[in-house]
Design a protein around this motif. Sequence first.
Motif, mmCIF file in Angstrom:
data_model
loop_
_atom_site.group_PDB
_atom_site.id
_atom_site.type_symbol
_atom_site.label_atom_id
_atom_site.label_comp_id
_atom_site.label_asym_id
_atom_site.label_seq_id
_atom_site.Cartn_x
_atom_site.Cartn_y
_atom_site.Cartn_z
ATOM 1 N N THR A 258 0.576 -22.957 -2.066
ATOM 2 C CA THR A 258 0.933 -21.966 -3.079
ATOM 3 C C THR A 258 1.482 -22.633 -4.089
ATOM 4 N N ALA A 259 2.086 -22.006 -5.116
ATOM 5 C CA ALA A 259 2.827 -22.498 -6.413
ATOM 6 C C ALA A 259 4.220 -23.143 -5.982
ATOM 7 N N ILE A 260 4.803 -22.520 -4.759
ATOM 8 C CA ILE A 260 6.146 -23.033 -4.339
ATOM 9 C C ILE A 260 5.978 -23.966 -3.168
ATOM 10 N N GLY A 261 4.867 -24.590 -2.943
ATOM 11 C CA GLY A 261 4.596 -25.372 -1.885
ATOM 12 C C GLY A 261 3.942 -24.836 -0.637
ATOM 13 N N THR A 262 3.878 -25.611 0.436
ATOM 14 C CA THR A 262 3.041 -25.109 1.750
ATOM 15 C C THR A 262 3.802 -24.692 2.568
ATOM 16 N N SER A 263 3.312 -23.486 3.143
ATOM 17 C CA SER A 263 4.162 -22.917 4.548
ATOM 18 C C SER A 263 3.159 -22.067 5.388
ATOM 19 N N THR A 264 3.396 -21.991 6.300
ATOM 20 C CA THR A 264 2.478 -20.895 7.473
ATOM 21 C C THR A 264 3.199 -19.590 6.798
ATOM 22 N N PRO A 265 2.327 -18.662 7.159
ATOM 23 C CA PRO A 265 2.935 -16.978 6.946
ATOM 24 C C PRO A 265 4.200 -17.016 7.673
ATOM 25 N N LEU A 266 4.489 -17.468 8.876
ATOM 26 C CA LEU A 266 5.648 -17.138 9.806
ATOM 27 C C LEU A 266 6.566 -17.899 9.120
#
Length: 153
Positions: free
Chosen positions: A115-123
């Motif tokens: 995403t625009a704010i970086g990479t994360s899992t939904p969790l």
Amino acid sequence: MSFATVLPIWNAIQDRFHASMRKLPEADLTLELGSASIGYMLRHNAEVEYMFANWFFGKSFPEGLKLQTSGGPSASKAVFTNKEELIDLLAASNAYLIEAMRELPEEKWHIPVETAIGTSTPLEAVGRLMYHTGIHAGQISLIQKHFAVKENA
């Protein structure tokens, strides 16, 4: 870990935050330190929940939603002083995010999303949102305490 595990934790934090915000005097919405008022923070918190529902859970933004705080408090000329409207928006964004979480298939909870704010899992994103809510709850409390002390001095 999935929706069934996350929901009770999410609700515990949100229920407390929403209860505190409903108790806010409407006059406090204009209190600020720096360029962010309490009203701005409430609007921002709701908008971030909508953004996360979109970015991490793939849910389209609701029709008619206008993001007014995504550029930061110094970029926004809007003033948020209608408590009922803000409380309703917070309730709607919370329900929207919960619906997005409920709709996410179990196997996608641990897949990273860019995403625009970086990479994360939904969790991880839900954890970030919990942290975000906590930060703003603390800021709101600090602003109220600061002004209460100033007024009583």
